[in-house]
Design a protein around this motif. Structure first.
Motif, PDB file in Angstrom:
ATOM      1  N   SER A  19       0.859  -1.183   0.000  1.00  0.00           N
ATOM      2  CA  SER A  19       0.000   0.000   0.000  1.00  0.00           C
ATOM      3  C   SER A  19       0.897   1.236   0.000  1.00  0.00           C
ATOM      4  CB  SER A  19      -0.878   0.005   1.253  1.00  0.00           C
ATOM      5  OG  SER A  19      -0.051   0.097   2.411  1.00  0.00           O
ATOM      6  N   VAL A  20       0.299   2.415  -0.045  1.00  0.00           N
ATOM      7  CA  VAL A  20       1.088   3.655   0.011  1.00  0.00           C
ATOM      8  C   VAL A  20       1.887   3.703   1.311  1.00  0.00           C
ATOM      9  CG1 VAL A  20       0.942   6.171   0.181  1.00  0.00           C
ATOM     10  CG2 VAL A  20      -0.439   4.964  -1.510  1.00  0.00           C
ATOM     11  N   ARG A  35       1.554  10.036  -2.330  1.00  0.00           N
ATOM     12  CA  ARG A  35       0.204  10.269  -2.868  1.00  0.00           C
ATOM     13  C   ARG A  35       0.208  11.407  -3.890  1.00  0.00           C
ATOM     14  NH1 ARG A  35      -1.254   9.239   2.637  1.00  0.00           N
ATOM     15  NH2 ARG A  35      -2.270   7.190   2.807  1.00  0.00           N
ATOM     16  N   ALA A  36       1.000  12.443  -3.601  1.00  0.00           N
ATOM     17  CA  ALA A  36       1.102  13.572  -4.544  1.00  0.00           C
ATOM     18  C   ALA A  36       1.731  13.112  -5.858  1.00  0.00           C
ATOM     19  CB  ALA A  36       1.933  14.693  -3.929  1.00  0.00           C
ATOM     20  N   TYR A  37       2.742  12.242  -5.774  1.00  0.00           N
ATOM     21  CA  TYR A  37       3.386  11.721  -6.985  1.00  0.00           C
ATOM     22  C   TYR A  37       2.409  10.842  -7.777  1.00  0.00           C
ATOM     23  CZ  TYR A  37       7.755  13.210  -4.714  1.00  0.00           C
ATOM     24  OH  TYR A  37       8.745  13.941  -4.113  1.00  0.00           O
ATOM     25  N   ILE A  38       1.581  10.086  -7.049  1.00  0.00           N
ATOM     26  CA  ILE A  38       0.574   9.242  -7.715  1.00  0.00           C
ATOM     27  C   ILE A  38      -0.445  10.123  -8.440  1.00  0.00           C
ATOM     28  CG2 ILE A  38      -1.354   7.644  -7.328  1.00  0.00           C
ATOM     29  CD1 ILE A  38       0.318   6.476  -4.976  1.00  0.00           C
ATOM     30  N   GLU A  39      -0.929  11.161  -7.752  1.00  0.00           N
ATOM     31  CA  GLU A  39      -1.914  12.078  -8.351  1.00  0.00           C
ATOM     32  C   GLU A  39      -1.347  12.796  -9.566  1.00  0.00           C
ATOM     33  OE1 GLU A  39      -3.397  14.723  -5.371  1.00  0.00           O
ATOM     34  OE2 GLU A  39      -4.194  13.106  -4.119  1.00  0.00           O
ATOM     35  N   ALA A  40      -0.031  13.045  -9.549  1.00  0.00           N
ATOM     36  CA  ALA A  40       0.617  13.728 -10.676  1.00  0.00           C
ATOM     37  C   ALA A  40       0.894  12.780 -11.840  1.00  0.00           C
ATOM     38  CB  ALA A  40       1.923  14.369 -10.208  1.00  0.00           C
TER      39      ALA A  40
END
Length: 260
Positions: A19-20, A35-40
Motif C-alpha cells: 500500500s502507500v 500520494r502527490a506523486y501518484i496524483e501527478a
C-alpha cells in the motif's frame, strides 16, 4: 500423525504488494509525498485495488526514491519528471532505472530552469515592493498573477521582467476605461501566445536533449539564436500581418456602409 505440508502455488510465490503506507516505510518517502506523486501521474497504475486502496509492486520503491531525490533535493519540477517518464514509458523506467537517472540528470542541466532556480533571472522584489514600484494596487497585481501575466518565482519573489509587465499594466490603467480594457485584452492574448510558443520550442529542445540528438550546449546556443530571430523578425511580421488585417477590416466596413 504428520501434518500435510501446504502446497505452494504460483499465486503464493508472488511478492507481496504494498500500500502507500508500505511504500513509504520501504522507501523512507512520506506517504503524503507518494500520494502527490501518484496524483501527478508519476507512478505506474497500481497492480491491484481493494476498494479505493491501491497496491503497488515493490519494484516501484527505487522509482519513488529517484523521483523524490530529483524533485525534493534537486528541485526538478514534477511536470518535467513526468515528461521524462512518459517519454521512456513506465515499464522501461522500472527495468532501466539507471537510464532514467541519466535522463533526469540531463534535464537538470537545461537552461530553461534558470528562472525556477533563480540562477540567472534572480527574482528581486516582494509583492509589496512590486506594488510600490509599479503603481498597481494589490488587487490589480493579484489579478495579473491569477491570469498568469505576472508569475512569481518559487520563493514568492518577482523578477525584473515581472516589474516591466507590471509597469506596462500600470500605464494601461491610466488610459480611458474602454481603450484600457481593449489593450489589456490584447496584452493578455499576446502573453498567452508567447507562452504557447515558448512551450512548443521547449518541448522540441527538451526531447532532442533527452534523446541525445543534441547536447545541452547546442540547445542553449539554438535557444539564444531563436531569441535573436524572434526579436528581429517578430516586429516586422507583426506589423505586416496586422496591417493586412486592418486593411481587410476597412474593406468590410466600407462594404457594409455601401449596403446600408
Amino acid at each position: 500423525m504428520e501434518k500435510k505440508k501446504k502446497k505452494t502455488t504460483a499465486k503464493d510465490s508472488r511478492p507481496p504488494l504494498l500500500s502507500v503506507r508500505g511504500l513509504s516505510e520501504a522507501s523512507g518517502v512520506p506517504s503524503k509525498k507518494i500520494r502527490a506523486y501518484i496524483e501527478a501521474g508519476l507512478l505506474p497504475e497500481p497492480a491491484k485495488k481493494r476498494g479505493k486502496t491501491p497496491y503497488y509492486d515493490k519494484s516501484c520503491i527505487p522509482l519513488i526514491c529517484l523521483i523524490d531525490m530529483f524533485h525534493s533535493k534537486y528541485g526538478l519540477p514534477v511536470k518535467i519528471i513526468k515528461q521524462v517518464l512518459e517519454d521512456m514509458g513506465h515499464e522501461k523506467v522500472i527495468t532501466e532505472g539507471r537510464d532514467l537517472e541519466k535522463k533526469l540528470n540531463r534535464a537538470r542541466e537545461l537552461p530553461w530552469f534558470e528562472r525556477d532556480f533563480g540562477i540567472d533571472n534572480e527574482p528581486l522584489l516582494t509583492k509589496k515592493a512590486l506594488v510600490l514600484a509599479s503603481g498597481l494596487s494589490l488587487k490589480e497585481l493579484e489579478d495579473a498573477i491569477g491570469q498568469k501575466m505576472i508569475m512569481p518565482g518559487e520563493n514568492g519573489l518577482f523578477s525584473k521582467n515581472d516589474l516591466e509587465i507590471a509597469l506596462m499594466l500600470s500605464r494601461l490603467k491610466k488610459t480611458d476605461a474602454k481603450t484600457g480594457t481593449i489593450l489589456l485584452d490584447f496584452l493578455t492574448m499576446q502573453l498567452h501566445t508567447i507562452e504557447s510558443l515558448v512551450e512548443k520550442e521547449f518541448d522540441t529542445f527538451f526531447q532532442n536533449v533527452i534523446n541525445k540528438n543534441i547536447t545541452v550546449d547546442d540547445a542553449k546556443a539554438m535557444a539564444e539564436n531563436s531569441f535573436d530571430v524572434v526579436r528581429s523578425l517578430l516586429p516586422v511580421c507583426y506589423k505586416q500581418l496586422l496591417g493586412r488585417k486592418v486593411a481587410e477590416l476597412s474593406k468590410k466596413a466600407a462594404g457594409t456602409q455601401r449596403k446600408s
